[in-house]
Scaffold this motif. Structure first.
Motif, PDB file in Angstrom:
ATOM      1  N   ALA A   1       0.895  -1.228   0.092  1.00  0.00           N
ATOM      2  CA  ALA A   1       0.026   0.122  -0.128  1.00  0.00           C
ATOM      3  C   ALA A   1       0.885   1.170   0.024  1.00  0.00           C
ATOM      4  O   ALA A   1       0.491   2.343  -0.686  1.00  0.00           O
ATOM      5  CB  ALA A   1      -0.997  -0.096   1.288  1.00  0.00           C
ATOM      6  N   ASP A   2       1.866   1.228   0.811  1.00  0.00           N
ATOM      7  CA  ASP A   2       2.732   2.502   0.924  1.00  0.00           C
ATOM      8  C   ASP A   2       3.541   2.388  -0.320  1.00  0.00           C
ATOM      9  O   ASP A   2       3.650   3.817  -0.832  1.00  0.00           O
ATOM     10  CB  ASP A   2       3.574   2.203   2.394  1.00  0.00           C
ATOM     11  CG  ASP A   2       2.980   2.562   3.615  1.00  0.00           C
ATOM     12  OD1 ASP A   2       1.804   3.001   3.565  1.00  0.00           O
ATOM     13  OD2 ASP A   2       3.321   2.150   4.374  1.00  0.00           O
TER      14      ASP A   2
ATOM     15  N   ASP B   1       1.582   3.921  -3.219  1.00  0.00           N
ATOM     16  CA  ASP B   1       1.171   5.435  -3.251  1.00  0.00           C
ATOM     17  C   ASP B   1       2.386   6.018  -3.637  1.00  0.00           C
ATOM     18  O   ASP B   1       2.212   7.002  -4.357  1.00  0.00           O
ATOM     19  CB  ASP B   1       0.715   5.761  -1.561  1.00  0.00           C
ATOM     20  CG  ASP B   1      -0.208   5.354  -1.150  1.00  0.00           C
ATOM     21  OD1 ASP B   1      -1.401   5.187  -2.233  1.00  0.00           O
ATOM     22  OD2 ASP B   1      -0.968   5.380   0.026  1.00  0.00           O
ATOM     23  N   GLU B   2       3.556   5.797  -3.046  1.00  0.00           N
ATOM     24  CA  GLU B   2       4.727   6.531  -3.625  1.00  0.00           C
ATOM     25  C   GLU B   2       4.761   6.363  -5.274  1.00  0.00           C
ATOM     26  O   GLU B   2       5.303   7.326  -5.879  1.00  0.00           O
ATOM     27  CB  GLU B   2       5.947   5.996  -2.997  1.00  0.00           C
ATOM     28  CG  GLU B   2       7.348   6.659  -3.300  1.00  0.00           C
ATOM     29  CD  GLU B   2       8.498   5.990  -2.305  1.00  0.00           C
ATOM     30  OE1 GLU B   2       9.647   6.596  -2.562  1.00  0.00           O
ATOM     31  OE2 GLU B   2       8.104   5.451  -1.386  1.00  0.00           O
TER      32      GLU B   2
ATOM     33  N   ASN C   1       2.365   8.464  -6.969  1.00  0.00           N
ATOM     34  CA  ASN C   1       2.709  10.045  -6.802  1.00  0.00           C
ATOM     35  C   ASN C   1       3.831  10.399  -7.713  1.00  0.00           C
ATOM     36  O   ASN C   1       4.012  11.420  -8.400  1.00  0.00           O
ATOM     37  CB  ASN C   1       3.109  10.208  -5.604  1.00  0.00           C
ATOM     38  CG  ASN C   1       1.900  10.538  -4.499  1.00  0.00           C
ATOM     39  OD1 ASN C   1       0.999  10.499  -5.056  1.00  0.00           O
ATOM     40  ND2 ASN C   1       2.089  10.091  -3.207  1.00  0.00           N
TER      41      ASN C   1
ATOM     42  N   CYS D   1       4.534   1.632 -12.321  1.00  0.00           N
ATOM     43  CA  CYS D   1       4.428   1.264 -11.024  1.00  0.00           C
ATOM     44  C   CYS D   1       5.244  -0.287 -10.896  1.00  0.00           C
ATOM     45  O   CYS D   1       5.951  -0.351 -10.135  1.00  0.00           O
ATOM     46  CB  CYS D   1       3.185   1.214 -10.366  1.00  0.00           C
ATOM     47  SG  CYS D   1       2.320   2.807 -10.213  1.00  0.00           S
TER      48      CYS D   1
ATOM     49  N   PHE E   1      -6.159  -2.053  -3.574  1.00  0.00           N
ATOM     50  CA  PHE E   1      -5.461  -0.665  -3.876  1.00  0.00           C
ATOM     51  C   PHE E   1      -5.707  -0.382  -5.264  1.00  0.00           C
ATOM     52  O   PHE E   1      -5.194   0.772  -5.789  1.00  0.00           O
ATOM     53  CB  PHE E   1      -4.033  -0.539  -3.212  1.00  0.00           C
ATOM     54  CG  PHE E   1      -4.016  -1.112  -1.922  1.00  0.00           C
ATOM     55  CD1 PHE E   1      -4.648  -0.542  -0.943  1.00  0.00           C
ATOM     56  CD2 PHE E   1      -3.003  -2.133  -1.802  1.00  0.00           C
ATOM     57  CE1 PHE E   1      -4.455  -1.056   0.360  1.00  0.00           C
ATOM     58  CE2 PHE E   1      -2.773  -2.622  -0.523  1.00  0.00           C
ATOM     59  CZ  PHE E   1      -3.711  -2.251   0.670  1.00  0.00           C
TER      60      PHE E   1
ATOM     61  N   HIS F   1      -5.855   2.540  -8.164  1.00  0.00           N
ATOM     62  CA  HIS F   1      -5.709   3.568  -7.192  1.00  0.00           C
ATOM     63  C   HIS F   1      -6.514   5.083  -7.070  1.00  0.00           C
ATOM     64  O   HIS F   1      -6.852   5.267  -8.178  1.00  0.00           O
ATOM     65  CB  HIS F   1      -4.206   4.100  -7.160  1.00  0.00           C
ATOM     66  CG  HIS F   1      -3.459   4.717  -6.292  1.00  0.00           C
ATOM     67  ND1 HIS F   1      -3.749   6.372  -6.031  1.00  0.00           N
ATOM     68  CD2 HIS F   1      -2.772   4.544  -5.118  1.00  0.00           C
ATOM     69  CE1 HIS F   1      -3.147   6.740  -4.947  1.00  0.00           C
ATOM     70  NE2 HIS F   1      -2.405   5.485  -4.654  1.00  0.00           N
TER      71      HIS F   1
ATOM     72  N   LYS G   1      -6.005   8.028  -7.250  1.00  0.00           N
ATOM     73  CA  LYS G   1      -5.809   8.925  -8.136  1.00  0.00           C
ATOM     74  C   LYS G   1      -5.915   8.406  -9.741  1.00  0.00           C
ATOM     75  O   LYS G   1      -6.162   9.236 -10.368  1.00  0.00           O
ATOM     76  CB  LYS G   1      -4.331   9.490  -7.796  1.00  0.00           C
ATOM     77  CG  LYS G   1      -3.978  10.334  -6.612  1.00  0.00           C
ATOM     78  CD  LYS G   1      -2.719  10.575  -6.791  1.00  0.00           C
ATOM     79  CE  LYS G   1      -2.407  11.910  -5.705  1.00  0.00           C
ATOM     80  NZ  LYS G   1      -0.973  12.290  -5.516  1.00  0.00           N
TER      81      LYS G   1
END
Length: 211
Positions: free
Chosen positions: A149-150, A153-154, A157, A176, A200, A203, A205
């Motif tokens: 998950a972390d 996210d990174e 972004n 990703c 997730f 995502h 976004k």
């Protein structure tokens, strides 16, 4: 055990994840990403490694029916490009060890040929489910959900800041996977499968790209 009467156990994804997390929590060596899955199998679990020409059977690895070791195809260790696949195959066999111990313990074969003959005699749908269980375990063991998950996210972004969003959701996924698969020691394909099957994806976004 009569293979024609073989029945796979009922296991949900949530149950498989709970087992993977429980095992990982018991061993410090399994808490460092990427997990040294071969070292974990050999030194923490005490499994023997042996080699047999099993790629001709479209397999890289087989768990011993008596649960004491894993047969590998020798070429799997000699091809550097196949190391991610080898790691996943080892984790897959550990899935059988932890999820199907009762099944494996009920048979008594000494050779790969005997074991393969038994597997081939299992009803196809039942074999499908135990293989699906083992794949699910491997993905969740090698790519823990909270860490994924972390990391995702990174990566999302980063994809946004580098203008990858203009390529749509598939472009972001590809970015990703390329960014993350090496960190977890798995192939891009395994990473994509794990992300797409997780809660997730899409995502938050990325979901906006399709609206």
């Amino acid at each position: 055990m009569n293979p024609a009467k073989f029945k796979a156990p009922f296991l949900t994804k949530e149950a498989i994840e709970a087992i993977a997390n429980q095992i990982r929590g018991q061993y410090k060596s399994a808490q460092k990403i990427p997990i040294d899955i071969l070292g974990f199998a050999e030194f923490d679990l005490g499994l023997e490694f042996d080699f047999a020409p099993i790629q001709q059977l479209k397999q890289d690895a087989f768990l011993y029916p008596d649960l004491t070791g894993i047969w590998f195809d020798k070429w799997a260790f000699k091809e550097p490009s196949q190391q991610h696949r080898l790691r996943f195959s080892a984790a897959h066999e550990l899935g059988h060890l932890f999820l199907h111990k009762d099944i494996y313990g009920a048979v008594n074969f000494k050779t790969v040929k005997q074991w393969v003959a038994f597997i081939n005699a299992i009803p196809a749908v039942e074999y499908y489910w135990i293989e699906k269980h083992a794949d699910e375990f491997a993905g969740r063991f090698l790519i823990p959900t909270k860490i994924l998950a972390d990391a995702l996210d990174e990566a999302v972004n980063d994809a946004e800041s580098e203008g990858i969003f203009s390529q749509g959701s598939d472009g972001v996924m590809d970015y990703c996977c390329r960014a993350l698969h090496g960190d977890f020691g798995v192939s891009r394909q395994a990473m994509e499968t794990r992300i797409r099957k997780s809660e997730f994806w899409p995502h938050a976004k990325v979901a906006k790209l399709n609206t």
